[in-house]
Design an enzyme around this catalytic site. Structure first.
Site, PDB file in Angstrom:
ATOM      1  N   PRO A 119       0.831  -1.212   0.000  1.00 37.84           N
ATOM      2  CA  PRO A 119       0.000   0.000   0.000  1.00 37.84           C
ATOM      3  C   PRO A 119       0.860   1.256   0.000  1.00 37.84           C
ATOM      4  O   PRO A 119       2.074   1.203   0.252  1.00 37.84           O
ATOM      5  CB  PRO A 119      -0.810  -0.127   1.295  1.00 37.84           C
ATOM      6  CG  PRO A 119      -0.006  -1.041   2.157  1.00 37.84           C
ATOM      7  CD  PRO A 119       0.695  -1.985   1.235  1.00 37.84           C
ATOM      8  N   PRO A 120       0.261   2.411  -0.287  1.00 36.22           N
ATOM      9  CA  PRO A 120       1.029   3.666  -0.285  1.00 36.22           C
ATOM     10  C   PRO A 120       1.585   3.980   1.106  1.00 36.22           C
ATOM     11  O   PRO A 120       0.962   3.679   2.119  1.00 36.22           O
ATOM     12  CB  PRO A 120      -0.003   4.723  -0.718  1.00 36.22           C
ATOM     13  CG  PRO A 120      -1.092   3.958  -1.388  1.00 36.22           C
ATOM     14  CD  PRO A 120      -1.139   2.623  -0.716  1.00 36.22           C
ATOM     15  N   GLY A 121       2.752   4.594   1.124  1.00 39.45           N
ATOM     16  CA  GLY A 121       3.308   5.096   2.372  1.00 39.45           C
ATOM     17  C   GLY A 121       4.082   4.109   3.205  1.00 39.45           C
ATOM     18  O   GLY A 121       4.435   4.412   4.347  1.00 39.45           O
ATOM     19  N   VAL A 122       4.381   2.902   2.664  1.00 42.92           N
ATOM     20  CA  VAL A 122       5.132   1.932   3.461  1.00 42.92           C
ATOM     21  C   VAL A 122       6.633   2.001   3.165  1.00 42.92           C
ATOM     22  O   VAL A 122       7.402   1.247   3.746  1.00 42.92           O
ATOM     23  CB  VAL A 122       4.604   0.495   3.231  1.00 42.92           C
ATOM     24  CG1 VAL A 122       3.181   0.359   3.708  1.00 42.92           C
ATOM     25  CG2 VAL A 122       4.722   0.105   1.765  1.00 42.92           C
ATOM     26  N   GLY A 123       7.047   2.882   2.237  1.00 46.43           N
ATOM     27  CA  GLY A 123       8.472   3.082   2.015  1.00 46.43           C
ATOM     28  C   GLY A 123       9.049   2.356   0.834  1.00 46.43           C
ATOM     29  O   GLY A 123      10.236   2.043   0.827  1.00 46.43           O
ATOM     30  N   LYS A 124       8.237   2.080  -0.207  1.00 47.08           N
ATOM     31  CA  LYS A 124       8.750   1.334  -1.359  1.00 47.08           C
ATOM     32  C   LYS A 124       9.802   2.149  -2.128  1.00 47.08           C
ATOM     33  O   LYS A 124      10.889   1.660  -2.417  1.00 47.08           O
ATOM     34  CB  LYS A 124       7.587   0.954  -2.285  1.00 47.08           C
ATOM     35  CG  LYS A 124       6.523   0.076  -1.647  1.00 47.08           C
ATOM     36  CD  LYS A 124       5.483  -0.382  -2.641  1.00 47.08           C
ATOM     37  CE  LYS A 124       4.661   0.761  -3.203  1.00 47.08           C
ATOM     38  NZ  LYS A 124       3.859   1.459  -2.177  1.00 47.08           N
ATOM     39  N   THR A 125       9.461   3.400  -2.453  1.00 45.12           N
ATOM     40  CA  THR A 125      10.383   4.222  -3.242  1.00 45.12           C
ATOM     41  C   THR A 125      11.636   4.587  -2.451  1.00 45.12           C
ATOM     42  O   THR A 125      12.764   4.491  -2.943  1.00 45.12           O
ATOM     43  CB  THR A 125       9.671   5.498  -3.714  1.00 45.12           C
ATOM     44  OG1 THR A 125       8.508   5.134  -4.472  1.00 45.12           O
ATOM     45  CG2 THR A 125      10.593   6.341  -4.586  1.00 45.12           C
TER      46      THR A 125
ATOM     47  N   SER B 224     -13.081 -13.587   0.220  1.00 39.99           N
ATOM     48  CA  SER B 224     -12.716 -13.700   1.632  1.00 39.99           C
ATOM     49  C   SER B 224     -13.846 -13.289   2.566  1.00 39.99           C
ATOM     50  O   SER B 224     -13.617 -13.126   3.747  1.00 39.99           O
ATOM     51  CB  SER B 224     -11.472 -12.842   1.913  1.00 39.99           C
ATOM     52  OG  SER B 224     -11.745 -11.481   1.673  1.00 39.99           O
TER      53      SER B 224
ATOM     54  N   LYS C 298      -4.866  -7.696   6.910  1.00 38.19           N
ATOM     55  CA  LYS C 298      -6.174  -7.781   7.563  1.00 38.19           C
ATOM     56  C   LYS C 298      -6.045  -7.758   9.078  1.00 38.19           C
ATOM     57  O   LYS C 298      -6.832  -7.088   9.773  1.00 38.19           O
ATOM     58  CB  LYS C 298      -6.887  -9.060   7.106  1.00 38.19           C
ATOM     59  CG  LYS C 298      -7.253  -9.052   5.629  1.00 38.19           C
ATOM     60  CD  LYS C 298      -7.849 -10.383   5.199  1.00 38.19           C
ATOM     61  CE  LYS C 298      -8.221 -10.371   3.725  1.00 38.19           C
ATOM     62  NZ  LYS C 298      -8.748 -11.670   3.265  1.00 38.19           N
TER      63      LYS C 298
END
Length: 779
Positions: free
Chosen positions: A355-361, A683, A726
């Site tokens: 997800p966005p904001g987890v530090g991928k870039t 799910s 989840k």
């Protein structure tokens, strides 16, 4: 001695420096302008009286100084102007010869104070004799060579002014820049005509020599001899003209030799320079070919950076920049360990999904720092054109290489860390599919010879460490996925977010907002409250924004209130003061409120932005015909899950403690709130079955329980994905017990230790086991 009248000229004019050419009065000449100082002078002239001073430059510098230009030049009137790619094309008319008394420069603007230099145009017998001799030489040249234009005779014969005749012929015939400048500076008209006559005489001698060479070599010429002869002929012509190979081509050949190009690239580069040498500088293809050679030389073919292959030191650097993310760090350390043992290894193709904001870039930047490599980033969001990746073919006007080659030039080495950001947001357009173009780039078996459509030479990408980022995998080209190693980056727990805020976010926000050290103190309780009540996300992007809001308000207080007693008082922000800075809490724990009545069950869902809590409601409508109503923008999979859950409950009604005919005179309505948001996925079957059973029993589900899993017609609970996301969503919502499929029990090892310690996990194989935990009165 009569002097012509000189046009009224201003005392100061913008200066247009010229390289390897001289402008003459009384002539029309085209000129390509592309240097900043030249463009500035043209723009100033066009904004005024269209007059500009053209001075010869002593050197070939791109950014000349006032001392680099000659003092005698020509004032030109700009007659036509056209903007082209990279500059301006103008046609100017020489007006008068002047002397530049003082040349100054400010920024990109060069100006000169001028004094007119009138020229003698008196017609004497000697002048007329030289004019007649020049006309005879032109006639002789035309009779010898069929290559000269017949229009030249008409031009020469129609010019009555001897001075104009001298200047026009000086522009038509080849002369060295120094000779042209000397002709311009010469005050004696007779001497000017003598210099021009020498140039024409040399041209006639050259044509006679050329005819002699042709007659001698014509009889015994083979194909190989013909090519050799033509080259020797070209050299002889250049020697007679005193030109030889220009400095530009010699510089290109030197650059090619110094660049240490691969053999295939070196062959292409030298071939194109040879073509350039045979081409006129005025040819439209000349500049295109010159640009292509520049691109070939701009790629760092033989440049690589030395890797830091110490796994221990690299792990230390990664730990400094990022908290947690052990799986990613271990993968990079493994790569470096193999490089250290083997000595060489192809660069891996990693894909960070989360997800966005987890530090991928930012993780890609840390990897580059850990390996001591260059870092380049390409954002692929919204790219629809295949040529963005592979480049445009050289047959198109304005063609350039693709982003891959451009990034190599930007990195300055052939082994950078290359980040392809937002690879899931590539879209196919009518100009091709960029994702398909990436297949060759990201295939370790092919990218050692990647071919860009513009360069058309093999480019070795095998030493590049490619890192792609994506929020989801469903929109990524399947063949592209097969070439990448997928590494999942899930969201962070509250404890992890607290550590990240302490180590990275708060120091960065304090620095960015100009706060002095120790001017702001935020307690752990305050940070936890910001995490729980003001953000609901998998990453830490919104958390950083909220901390930035607090920092701005503290900065405003410091800037508007003077320090007490000359000392800056530190601001302490505790749990109770958070709402004073951020306002009312944005998120409340609503699980207890939403599940307070029968027919509501709490489910867990995976989304692009991490995990989320999903409330599924069911109710029985009296007076119906056993219909099932599904609302809430449900996809096909969730609709089928609801029907499968109802079928199982009706089949096992007696064992589940309800009447077998509970739907005899009722309709069943299943609703998933937030109806404007489309929802789908395998799910929610267990949650739907629990909600239906809760409505049939008229018994509320436990408020501290959430569940995930798919159900079969026989009541088995099937495994699902996204367990970490989840569970973290359940933790954020304040849920203490999570029911999950028994086959997903191994996924619990990926959870943070504090989450496993604080929450209760119940693995279930059948719906009956789920019901035992979900209802309060079940044992």
């Amino acid at each position: 001695m009569a002097e012509p009248t000189t046009p009224q000229l201003p005392s100061e004019l913008p200066v247009l420096p010229l390289r390897r050419t001289v402008a003459f009065p009384l002539t029309l000449q085209p000129l390509a302008v592309n240097r900043p100082v030249s463009i500035e002078s043209v723009n100033r002239a066009l904004a005024g009286d269209r007059l500009v001073l053209l001075l010869l430059q002593d050197n070939d510098e791109d950014d000349p100084e006032p001392g680099d230009v000659k003092k005698v030049g020509t004032v030109g009137m700009i007659r036509q102007m056209a903007k082209v790619a990279g500059g301006i094309n103008i046609i100017f008319e020489g007006v008068a010869r002047v002397r530049a008394d003082v040349v100054t420069r400010t920024g990109t603007s060069m100006r000169a104070q001028i004094t007119p230099m009138p020229e003698n145009t008196e017609r004497t017998i000697e002048v007329d004799a030289h004019v007649r001799r020049i006309q005879e030489l032109i006639e002789k040249a035309l009779s010898i060579s069929t290559g000269l234009s017949e229009e030249l005779r008409g031009v020469v014969m129609s010019i009555d002014d001897p001075l104009r005749l001298a200047y026009v012929l000086a522009t038509l015939f080849d002369m060295k820049p120094a000779d042209r400048q000397a002709l311009l500076e010469e005050n004696d008209l007779l001497k000017k005509l003598q210099q021009v006559a020498q140039v024409v005489t040399r041209e006639v001698s050259l044509l006679e020599l050329k005819g002699k060479i042709e007659s001698q070599a014509q009889q015994e010429m083979t194909d190989a001899q013909r090519q050799y002869y033509l080259r020797q002929q070209m050299k002889a012509i250049q020697q007679e003209l005193g030109e030889g190979e220009g400095n530009e081509l010699a510089d290109l050949r030197t650059r090619i030799e110094d660049a240490k190009l691969p053999e295939a690239v070196h062959t292409v580069a030298m071939r194109e320079v040879d073509r350039l040498a045979r081409m006129s500088g005025a040819s439209p293809e000349y500049q295109m070919l010159r640009t292509y050679i520049d691109w070939l030389l701009d790629v760092p073919w033989s440049v690589t950076t030395e890797d830091r292959i110490d796994p221990v030191e690299a792990r230390t650097v990664l730990d400094e920049d990022h908290y947690d993310l052990d799986k990613v760090k271990e993968r990079i350390v493994e790569h470096l360990a193999v490089r250290k043992l083997k000595g060489d290894m192809k660069g891996p193709i990693l894909c960070f999904v989360g997800p966005p904001g987890v530090g991928k870039t930012s993780l890609g930047q840390s990897i580059a720092r850990a390996m001591a490599r260059k870092f380049v980033r390409i954002s692929l969001g919204g790219v629809r054109d295949e040529a963005e990746i592979r480049g445009h073919r050289r047959t198109y006007i304005g063609s350039i290489p693709g982003r891959i080659v451009q990034a190599l030039k930007q990195a300055g080495s052939m082994n950078p860390v290359f980040m392809l950001d937002e690879i899931d947001k590539i879209a196919a357009g009518y100009q091709g599919d960029p994702a398909a173009a990436l297949l060759e780039v990201l295939d370790p078996a092919q990218n050692h010879s990647f071919r860009d459509h513009y360069l058309e030479v093999p480019v070795d990408l095998s030493r590049v460490l490619f890192i792609a980022t994506s929020n989801q995998l469903s929109t990524v080209h399947p063949a592209l996925l097969d070439r990448m190693e997928i590494i999942q980056l899930s969201g962070y727990s509250e404890e992890e977010k607290l550590h990240i805020a302490r180590r990275y976010l708060l120091p960065r926000q304090t620095t960015e907002h100009g706060l002095p050290p120790d001017s702001m103190t935020i307690t752990d309780g305050a940070i936890r409250r910001v995490i729980a009540e003001y953000t609901r996300e998998a990453g830490v992007r919104n958390l950083e924004r909220q901390l930035g809001t607090i920092a701005r308000k503290v900065a405003a207080r410091i800037a508007t209130r003077p320090p007490e007693g000359g000392l800056l008082v530190s601001t302490l922000i505790d749990t109770d003061q958070v709402d004073d800075y951020l306002g009312a809490a944005r998120f409340k724990k609503e699980v207890a409120f939403r599940t307070s009545r029968p027919g509501v069950a709490t489910g867990l869902a995976w989304t692009e932005t991490g995990g989320d809590v999903l409330f599924i409601e069911a109710t029985l409508l009296p007076g119906g015909n056993q219909n099932i109503i599904l609302t809430g923008q449900l996809g096909n999979v969730m609709q089928e899950s609801a029907r499968a859950a109802l079928s199982h409950i009706r089949a096992r009604a007696g064992e589940l403690g309800i009447s077998p005919d509970f739907l005899a005179k009722h309709d069943l309505h299943v609703h998933v709130p937030a109806g404007a948001i489309p929802k789908d996925g395998p799910s929610a079957g267990v949650t739907m079955a629990t909600a239906i059973l809760s409505a049939a029993r008229n018994a509320a589900v436990r408020q501290d329980v959430a569940m995930t899993g798919e159900i079969t017609l026989s009541g088995l609970v099937l495994p699902v994905g996204g367990i970490r996301e989840k569970v973290l969503a359940a933790k954020r919502a304040g849920i203490g017990t999570v029911i999950l499929p028994a086959l997903n029990e191994a996924d619990l090892t990926e959870l943070p230790e504090e989450v496993r310690r604080e929450m209760t996990f119940v693995p279930a194989e059948s719906l009956e086991q789920v019901i035992q935990v979900a209802f309060r009165n079940e044992s």
